[in-house]
Design a protein around this motif. Structure first.
Motif: not given
Length: 340
Positions: A65-88, A37-40
């Motif tokens: 409202d992002d899921i941060r993958c516990n493998y390499h830290g990629m963050q996925i928004r609730a709409d499925g898009s990627c919001s952050r990649i730590p290394c780039q 469930r999102t913050e809203e």
């Protein structure tokens, strides 16, 4: 051949109360999903697979409202898009997780597993009893290692109550009562009228009827896996207008070809303020469905992966289940034809 479930339908993914600010993993139609469930307050359902290295997102953690993958830290928004990649800074176009249409209604979370363009919220099955003040409900969940159609069969032939549930809701009168079955507007109706029978233990406790009763139950099957049982009883010497009525709500969601999520509820139209009665009903229905689970899982083990034709010997009471399977097969054939 295994039995595939139709995809272009709304299925129950969870009870609404069970989805909050924690990641919940669940497999539906052989697809691994993650829910939160999102913050809203809205519910998001995504494929439980990081687009980077296919690690389950449900093993990660929520950052807003992002899921941060516990493998390499990629963050996925609730709409499925990627919001952050730590290394780039550059985010590849393919860095996206599939999302699924969601509707929250009747205290249930519904997910659409097929073509999202066909996901019309108006077609969510009606289970208004869960939030209708005219009814008092309790609910529960069973995980059953059996194909969803075996659960449909079980609910459409209640003669098994006489043997599987004789300590709660059944007695010999159920199996001996005549059965009618019909198909109307794409639904199957299977009915029993049981006249002048001894009340089973569950009926005595929940209604207070101790002398012989008249009881009825009509299972209404809506494809592919929804069954509402209209049930009522009254003293044999009284009139039907004095009946105490219940609705047994059965929402089956295929997990895999040989396992199912069984969401259920019991709604009653009497003694609304009796909390002890609600607890008793929930406890006894859990026990009753535990008994079903044992037999259905044993049946599945004997069938293996072949669940398309489990009626080598068909009885009169099998008419309803067979009609329901025909409706499901028509839907599957149509989906496969349209896909082709």
């Amino acid at each position: 051949m295994t039995t595939v479930a139709p995809k272009n339908f709304w299925y129950v993914a969870a009870f609404a109360e069970d989805i909050g600010r924690a990641l919940v993993a669940r497999t539906i139609l052989n697809q691994a999903l993650v829910m939160f469930r999102t913050e809203e307050g809205s519910v998001a359902i995504l494929e439980d697979r990081c687009p980077h290295r296919a690690v389950p997102l449900s093993l990660g953690r929520l950052i807003g409202d992002d899921i941060r993958c516990n493998y390499h830290g990629m963050q996925i928004r609730a709409d499925g898009s990627c919001s952050r990649i730590p290394c780039q800074d550059l985010i590849p176009e393919k860095a996206r997780a599939r999302t699924y249409p969601v509707v929250e209604r009747h205290k249930l979370i519904w997910v659409w597993m097929g073509n999202s363009d066909l996901a019309d919220p108006a077609t969510v099955p009606d289970f208004h009893w869960f939030d209708d003040p005219a009814w008092t409900t309790c609910h529960g969940y069973h995980h059953v290692n059996a194909n969803y159609q075996l659960l449909n069969d079980n609910l459409l032939d209640l003669s098994h109550e006489s043997y599987v549930h004789e300590d709660t809701i059944g007695n010999d009168a159920v199996a001996e009562a005549p059965v009618t079955s019909k198909v109307v507007d794409g639904k199957v109706y299977v009915s029993r009228e049981i006249v002048n029978c001894e009340p089973p233990p569950f009926y005595v406790k929940t209604t207070g009827f101790t002398t012989n009763i008249n009881r009825w139950h009509t299972t209404i099957f809506q494809p592919p896996s929804f069954n509402v049982i209209e049930n009522g009883s009254y003293p044999h010497h009284a009139s039907r207008s004095e009946a105490l009525e219940r609705r047994i709500l059965n929402m089956i969601t295929p997990e895999t070809d040989t396992s199912s999520h069984y969401f259920w509820g019991v709604a009653r139209a009497f003694l609304h303020d009796d909390a002890a009665l609600t607890s008793y009903i929930r406890e006894k229905i859990y026990h009753t469905f535990d008994q079903d689970k044992v037999l259905l899982e044993a049946q599945q083990r004997n069938l293996g992966k072949e669940t398309n034709a489990p009626f080598p010997v068909a009885l009169r009471t099998d008419v309803g289940p067979i009609q329901a399977r025909k409706l499901v097969k028509q839907i599957l054939d149509r989906e496969q034809s349209e896909a082709a």
